[in-house]
Design a protein around this motif. Structure first.
Motif, PDB file in Angstrom:
ATOM      1  N   THR A  43      35.074   3.161 -42.525  1.00 26.28           N
ATOM      2  CA  THR A  43      33.665   2.768 -42.582  1.00 26.28           C
ATOM      3  C   THR A  43      32.852   3.440 -41.474  1.00 26.28           C
ATOM      4  O   THR A  43      31.631   3.571 -41.595  1.00 26.28           O
ATOM      5  CB  THR A  43      33.512   1.240 -42.476  1.00 26.28           C
ATOM      6  N   ALA A  44      33.531   3.871 -40.407  1.00 22.97           N
ATOM      7  CA  ALA A  44      32.820   4.581 -39.339  1.00 22.97           C
ATOM      8  C   ALA A  44      32.417   5.977 -39.803  1.00 22.97           C
ATOM      9  O   ALA A  44      31.319   6.449 -39.526  1.00 22.97           O
ATOM     10  CB  ALA A  44      33.701   4.665 -38.092  1.00 22.97           C
ATOM     11  N   LEU A  45      33.328   6.626 -40.551  1.00 23.84           N
ATOM     12  CA  LEU A  45      33.059   7.987 -41.011  1.00 23.84           C
ATOM     13  C   LEU A  45      32.335   8.032 -42.348  1.00 23.84           C
ATOM     14  O   LEU A  45      31.732   9.047 -42.699  1.00 23.84           O
ATOM     15  CB  LEU A  45      34.378   8.770 -41.123  1.00 23.84           C
TER      16      LEU A  45
ATOM     17  N   LEU B 185      22.885  -9.573 -34.406  1.00 23.70           N
ATOM     18  CA  LEU B 185      24.291  -9.212 -34.495  1.00 23.70           C
ATOM     19  C   LEU B 185      24.637  -8.057 -33.568  1.00 23.70           C
ATOM     20  O   LEU B 185      23.780  -7.252 -33.180  1.00 23.70           O
ATOM     21  CB  LEU B 185      24.644  -8.844 -35.942  1.00 23.70           C
ATOM     22  N   VAL B 186      25.922  -7.997 -33.217  1.00 22.94           N
ATOM     23  CA  VAL B 186      26.450  -6.903 -32.402  1.00 22.94           C
ATOM     24  C   VAL B 186      27.625  -6.271 -33.142  1.00 22.94           C
ATOM     25  O   VAL B 186      28.263  -6.912 -33.975  1.00 22.94           O
ATOM     26  CB  VAL B 186      26.909  -7.384 -31.007  1.00 22.94           C
ATOM     27  N   ASP B 187      27.909  -5.001 -32.829  1.00 24.08           N
ATOM     28  CA  ASP B 187      29.039  -4.332 -33.461  1.00 24.08           C
ATOM     29  C   ASP B 187      30.285  -4.416 -32.572  1.00 24.08           C
ATOM     30  O   ASP B 187      30.290  -5.112 -31.545  1.00 24.08           O
ATOM     31  CB  ASP B 187      28.679  -2.882 -33.821  1.00 24.08           C
ATOM     32  N   LEU B 188      31.338  -3.700 -32.966  1.00 23.39           N
ATOM     33  CA  LEU B 188      32.604  -3.756 -32.221  1.00 23.39           C
ATOM     34  C   LEU B 188      32.480  -3.252 -30.792  1.00 23.39           C
ATOM     35  O   LEU B 188      33.284  -3.612 -29.925  1.00 23.39           O
ATOM     36  CB  LEU B 188      33.673  -2.942 -32.963  1.00 23.39           C
TER      37      LEU B 188
ATOM     38  N   GLY C 219      30.013  -3.964 -28.916  1.00 21.57           N
ATOM     39  CA  GLY C 219      29.137  -4.885 -28.207  1.00 21.57           C
ATOM     40  C   GLY C 219      27.681  -4.450 -28.210  1.00 21.57           C
ATOM     41  O   GLY C 219      26.861  -5.003 -27.478  1.00 21.57           O
ATOM     42  N   LYS C 220      27.361  -3.475 -29.038  1.00 22.67           N
ATOM     43  CA  LYS C 220      26.001  -2.944 -29.101  1.00 22.67           C
ATOM     44  C   LYS C 220      25.176  -3.756 -30.095  1.00 22.67           C
ATOM     45  O   LYS C 220      25.619  -4.031 -31.218  1.00 22.67           O
ATOM     46  CB  LYS C 220      26.061  -1.485 -29.542  1.00 22.67           C
ATOM     47  N   LEU C 221      23.975  -4.158 -29.688  1.00 21.72           N
ATOM     48  CA  LEU C 221      23.076  -4.870 -30.586  1.00 21.72           C
ATOM     49  C   LEU C 221      22.680  -3.979 -31.756  1.00 21.72           C
ATOM     50  O   LEU C 221      22.389  -2.798 -31.571  1.00 21.72           O
ATOM     51  CB  LEU C 221      21.811  -5.319 -29.840  1.00 21.72           C
ATOM     52  N   VAL C 222      22.710  -4.532 -32.953  1.00 22.91           N
ATOM     53  CA  VAL C 222      22.298  -3.788 -34.141  1.00 22.91           C
ATOM     54  C   VAL C 222      21.084  -4.494 -34.748  1.00 22.91           C
ATOM     55  O   VAL C 222      20.889  -5.696 -34.534  1.00 22.91           O
ATOM     56  CB  VAL C 222      23.449  -3.688 -35.176  1.00 22.91           C
ATOM     57  N   PRO C 223      20.241  -3.773 -35.496  1.00 28.77           N
ATOM     58  CA  PRO C 223      19.019  -4.381 -36.040  1.00 28.77           C
ATOM     59  C   PRO C 223      19.295  -5.237 -37.275  1.00 28.77           C
ATOM     60  O   PRO C 223      18.811  -4.991 -38.379  1.00 28.77           O
ATOM     61  CB  PRO C 223      18.143  -3.171 -36.372  1.00 28.77           C
ATOM     62  N   ARG C 224      20.121  -6.264 -37.083  1.00 29.65           N
ATOM     63  CA  ARG C 224      20.520  -7.195 -38.126  1.00 29.65           C
ATOM     64  C   ARG C 224      20.479  -8.599 -37.534  1.00 29.65           C
ATOM     65  O   ARG C 224      20.962  -8.817 -36.426  1.00 29.65           O
ATOM     66  CB  ARG C 224      21.944  -6.889 -38.632  1.00 29.65           C
ATOM     67  N   TRP C 225      19.931  -9.556 -38.296  1.00 34.42           N
ATOM     68  CA  TRP C 225      19.777 -10.916 -37.795  1.00 34.42           C
ATOM     69  C   TRP C 225      20.392 -11.911 -38.760  1.00 34.42           C
ATOM     70  O   TRP C 225      20.312 -11.746 -39.983  1.00 34.42           O
ATOM     71  CB  TRP C 225      18.292 -11.243 -37.604  1.00 34.42           C
ATOM     72  N   MET C 226      21.014 -12.955 -38.215  1.00 28.32           N
ATOM     73  CA  MET C 226      21.585 -14.042 -39.006  1.00 28.32           C
ATOM     74  C   MET C 226      20.849 -15.328 -38.658  1.00 28.32           C
ATOM     75  O   MET C 226      20.710 -15.689 -37.482  1.00 28.32           O
ATOM     76  CB  MET C 226      23.079 -14.205 -38.727  1.00 28.32           C
ATOM     77  N   VAL C 227      20.381 -16.030 -39.696  1.00 24.96           N
ATOM     78  CA  VAL C 227      19.665 -17.285 -39.526  1.00 24.96           C
ATOM     79  C   VAL C 227      20.517 -18.411 -40.098  1.00 24.96           C
ATOM     80  O   VAL C 227      20.983 -18.327 -41.241  1.00 24.96           O
ATOM     81  CB  VAL C 227      18.305 -17.239 -40.260  1.00 24.96           C
ATOM     82  N   LEU C 228      20.747 -19.443 -39.308  1.00 26.60           N
ATOM     83  CA  LEU C 228      21.476 -20.626 -39.753  1.00 26.60           C
ATOM     84  C   LEU C 228      20.520 -21.804 -39.816  1.00 26.60           C
ATOM     85  O   LEU C 228      19.745 -22.039 -38.881  1.00 26.60           O
ATOM     86  CB  LEU C 228      22.614 -20.959 -38.789  1.00 26.60           C
ATOM     87  N   GLY C 229      20.574 -22.549 -40.930  1.00 23.98           N
ATOM     88  CA  GLY C 229      19.722 -23.715 -41.071  1.00 23.98           C
ATOM     89  C   GLY C 229      20.483 -24.885 -41.645  1.00 23.98           C
ATOM     90  O   GLY C 229      21.392 -24.717 -42.458  1.00 23.98           O
ATOM     91  N   GLN C 230      20.127 -26.075 -41.205  1.00 26.40           N
ATOM     92  CA  GLN C 230      20.731 -27.289 -41.750  1.00 26.40           C
ATOM     93  C   GLN C 230      19.837 -27.837 -42.858  1.00 26.40           C
ATOM     94  O   GLN C 230      18.623 -27.960 -42.708  1.00 26.40           O
ATOM     95  CB  GLN C 230      20.914 -28.348 -40.659  1.00 26.40           C
ATOM     96  N   VAL C 231      20.464 -28.153 -43.984  1.00 23.08           N
ATOM     97  CA  VAL C 231      19.736 -28.671 -45.132  1.00 23.08           C
ATOM     98  C   VAL C 231      19.400 -30.142 -44.888  1.00 23.08           C
ATOM     99  O   VAL C 231      20.285 -30.958 -44.670  1.00 23.08           O
ATOM    100  CB  VAL C 231      20.564 -28.511 -46.422  1.00 23.08           C
ATOM    101  N   VAL C 232      18.104 -30.452 -44.937  1.00 28.52           N
ATOM    102  CA  VAL C 232      17.675 -31.833 -44.697  1.00 28.52           C
ATOM    103  C   VAL C 232      17.148 -32.491 -45.974  1.00 28.52           C
ATOM    104  O   VAL C 232      16.923 -33.709 -46.003  1.00 28.52           O
ATOM    105  CB  VAL C 232      16.604 -31.900 -43.583  1.00 28.52           C
TER     106      VAL C 232
END
Length: 201
Positions: free
Chosen positions: A5-7, A138-141, A143-156
């Motif tokens: 996946t790197a190449l 998110l960070v990669d292997l 430890g570098k920050l990548v332009p990807r975000w994860m959002v966690l939410g609790q269903v109310v």
């Protein structure tokens, strides 16, 4: 075949990753910013990650309005995408100018939520009302920050159209949801089969 996946040395015209991690539920996310502006956008990096409590996540490639808005106000809704709403869902992925409504552009109506401020898609048979738990870049292997975000939410809160509640269950097949596959492909759920988990242990 196997490739790095790197190449990205697979020799194929398109990356097969999203065609392998499939089908993926579509999180049709509505958020509000502090000014009360509404954003509606579909995310195929979406899923439930916990049942007690109910927690969902969506992942954004680049920091889009949904992420920025939920950081500002701490709430979002997720409306179920059905085959009947597929074209409107696709329209809400368009890169509209700032301030233009995805709801209006796609010809959709909003319905008021009960437990959070962001609305839900009125024509959807089910929706989750969520409060923000965290936003993580998110960070990669390395430890570098990548332009990807994860959002966690609790269903109310959970909305279900009564027409799809049958025999004490939400009738998934009748609702006919769709899921994201690879490339420009989607799948629809129109029939189910059951497997009973083994007992013991």
């Amino acid at each position: 075949m196997i490739y790095s996946t790197a190449l990205q040395d697979h020799g194929l015209p398109h990356d097969p990753f999203k065609a392998i991690v499939t089908p993926r539920p579509i999180g049709w996310i509505t958020t509000l910013n502090a000014k009360g502006e509404v954003n509606l956008s579909p995310y195929s990096f979406f899923n439930a990650v916990s049942s007690r409590p109910h927690i969902v996540m969506f992942g954004s490639e680049d920091k889009k309005d949904a992420v920025s808005f939920v950081e500002e106000t701490g709430e979002f809704t997720c409306s179920l995408v059905t085959k009947a709403l597929a074209q409107q869902m696709n329209l809400t992925s368009a890169p509209l100018p700032a301030g233009q409504s995805e709801y209006a552009y796609a010809g959709l109506e909003m319905a008021a939520s009960t437990f959070v401020k962001p609305p839900r898609v009125a024509g959807s048979p089910a929706a989750l009302e969520c409060k923000l738990l965290s936003v993580q870049q998110l960070v990669d292997l390395d430890g570098k920050l990548v332009p990807r975000w994860m959002v966690l939410g609790q269903v109310v809160g959970i909305f279900m159209d009564d027409a799809y509640v049958r025999g004490g269950r939400f009738d998934t097949a009748a609702a006919n949801p769709i899921a994201r596959c690879g490339y420009a492909d989607y799948a629809e759920v129109d029939h189910l089969f059951s497997i009973i988990r083994p007992t013991g242990g």
